[in-house]
Design a protein around this motif. Sequence first.
Motif, PDB file in Angstrom:
ATOM      1  N   PRO A  71      -3.398  -4.832   3.854  1.00 16.73           N
ATOM      2  CA  PRO A  71      -2.295  -3.929   3.481  1.00 16.73           C
ATOM      3  C   PRO A  71      -1.056  -4.162   4.330  1.00 16.73           C
ATOM      4  N   TRP A  72       0.101  -3.864   3.726  1.00 14.69           N
ATOM      5  CA  TRP A  72       1.377  -3.958   4.453  1.00 14.69           C
ATOM      6  C   TRP A  72       2.342  -2.923   3.897  1.00 14.69           C
ATOM      7  N   ASN A  73       2.856  -2.082   4.755  1.00  4.95           N
ATOM      8  CA  ASN A  73       3.916  -1.147   4.381  1.00  4.95           C
ATOM      9  C   ASN A  73       4.639  -0.750   5.660  1.00  4.95           C
ATOM     10  N   ARG A  74       5.786  -1.381   5.910  1.00  4.43           N
ATOM     11  CA  ARG A  74       6.534  -1.119   7.130  1.00  4.43           C
ATOM     12  C   ARG A  74       6.987   0.334   7.192  1.00  4.43           C
ATOM     13  N   ARG A  75       7.371   0.884   6.063  1.00  2.16           N
ATOM     14  CA  ARG A  75       7.866   2.263   6.037  1.00  2.16           C
ATOM     15  C   ARG A  75       6.796   3.246   6.475  1.00  2.16           C
ATOM     16  N   LEU A  76       5.530   2.996   6.078  1.00  2.00           N
ATOM     17  CA  LEU A  76       4.422   3.883   6.434  1.00  2.00           C
ATOM     18  C   LEU A  76       3.685   3.425   7.687  1.00  2.00           C
ATOM     19  N   ASN A  77       4.238   2.395   8.333  1.00  2.00           N
ATOM     20  CA  ASN A  77       3.631   1.854   9.544  1.00  2.00           C
ATOM     21  C   ASN A  77       2.189   1.397   9.298  1.00  2.00           C
ATOM     22  N   THR A  95       0.850  -1.182   0.000  1.00  2.00           N
ATOM     23  CA  THR A  95       0.000   0.000   0.000  1.00  2.00           C
ATOM     24  C   THR A  95       0.887   1.233   0.000  1.00  2.00           C
ATOM     25  N   GLY A  96       0.447   2.277  -0.678  1.00  2.00           N
ATOM     26  CA  GLY A  96       1.263   3.473  -0.788  1.00  2.00           C
ATOM     27  C   GLY A  96       2.433   3.313  -1.732  1.00  2.00           C
ATOM     28  N   GLU A  97       2.395   2.272  -2.576  1.00  2.00           N
ATOM     29  CA  GLU A  97       3.484   2.028  -3.517  1.00  2.00           C
ATOM     30  C   GLU A  97       3.215   2.743  -4.843  1.00  2.00           C
ATOM     31  N   GLN A  98       4.186   2.685  -5.748  1.00  2.00           N
ATOM     32  CA  GLN A  98       4.031   3.287  -7.073  1.00  2.00           C
ATOM     33  C   GLN A  98       2.894   2.584  -7.823  1.00  2.00           C
ATOM     34  N   PRO A  99       2.157   3.312  -8.672  1.00  2.24           N
ATOM     35  CA  PRO A  99       1.017   2.707  -9.378  1.00  2.24           C
ATOM     36  C   PRO A  99       1.390   1.458 -10.171  1.00  2.24           C
ATOM     37  N   GLY A 100       2.596   1.445 -10.786  1.00  2.00           N
ATOM     38  CA  GLY A 100       2.997   0.272 -11.555  1.00  2.00           C
ATOM     39  C   GLY A 100       3.115  -0.972 -10.696  1.00  2.00           C
TER      40      GLY A 100
END
Length: 371
Positions: free
Chosen positions: A236-242, A203-208
């Motif tokens: 969802p998973w995004n360690r950088r965005l917690n 989640t919160g990644e680049q559209p591609g």
Amino acid sequence: MKLERKKLSSQLKEFLCEEIAAGKYPPGERVATVRELARLFRVGHTTAAAAVRELVAAGVLTANAGGGTRVAGKLPWRLKASGRRNRVLYFLHCNAPTISPYHNDVLAVLRRGAEACNWSVREAPFSESALRHARSDRNAVGIVHAVSEDFTPPGPVPVVCYGMRSDRQNPTVTPDNFRGGYSAGVLYCNSRHYKSARFITGTGEQPGWMEHFQERYQGCAAALAACGVPLPPPLPWNRRLNLCGEVEHLLQKLRNGEQPSPILLFVANRAMAVEISLLAQSLKLKIPEELSIVTFIRRSGMESHLPLDTYDFNHVEMGEALIRLLKWADEGAPLPSRLQLPMTLFPQGSTISDKRSESSAPAEGRPDCGK
């Protein structure tokens, strides 16, 4: 340079052709004299003169009395010199100090394929100047480069790309994410061991990247639907965005016995799978007795001792597919916008599976219910 093999005139002729094809001697440029060639390559005057005569007869050079020997105004693209065609394949790799093993694998296959087609291969880091040079080469058969953030506009020389996602303007070879996800779903259905399955996406990644994750989820969901099992929406998973709370809560329930085990987690890419596997280990969860993790696409630098079964494509097949596209373009055939490679399972001790789990998606990429 010293020529040491037999048939020195043929070697000299071939070398001159490659220099001309590379643009060192543009049309109309005067080339070295026979005397200079003989001294430079340490061959006899007769050998150097024979090489020049053959190139004049082939139309590559023109000889005028008093004007020396010059490159012809229009070079034949399919000229053969010692059985080799003077076509050049340009490989523009990622602009990094070293080429990763993945790109090196692709380059090795490109070199073998180019040799079979009698093409030369020239490589350089991707840059605007390198791209301009490749496009200005009249003998360029095509340009190959990995998909980057800045898509390459079409030009006079065919451009074919490769990578995890498609270039919007040029033919691209990518992994078949839907079929990879479908195969992972079939593994779950065939095992008859797991109590449930969940898909974990970025989640919160680049559209591609999100597009690829969605294709993998759709493949998993289609396989489970063919077995009459619904796959819940992705977590969802995004360690950088917690943004890890839902997955952490699921693993906590599994550890506390509130979630029936074992469960199978489909994780959209390997970087996330490594993080989730480490979290599971910190919670003392047993793999594969309580939890299995299946992920997609191995990357250099991501190798680990962790039990992560991974669906990935074959790098050799990637290079072979690029050669096919270049040959089609060279023959004037229309190219597909996207050529997809199948993915296969590389087991590393995570899943409880059998040989039946290697089943693939139906030819149409959809479940074959009722057939």
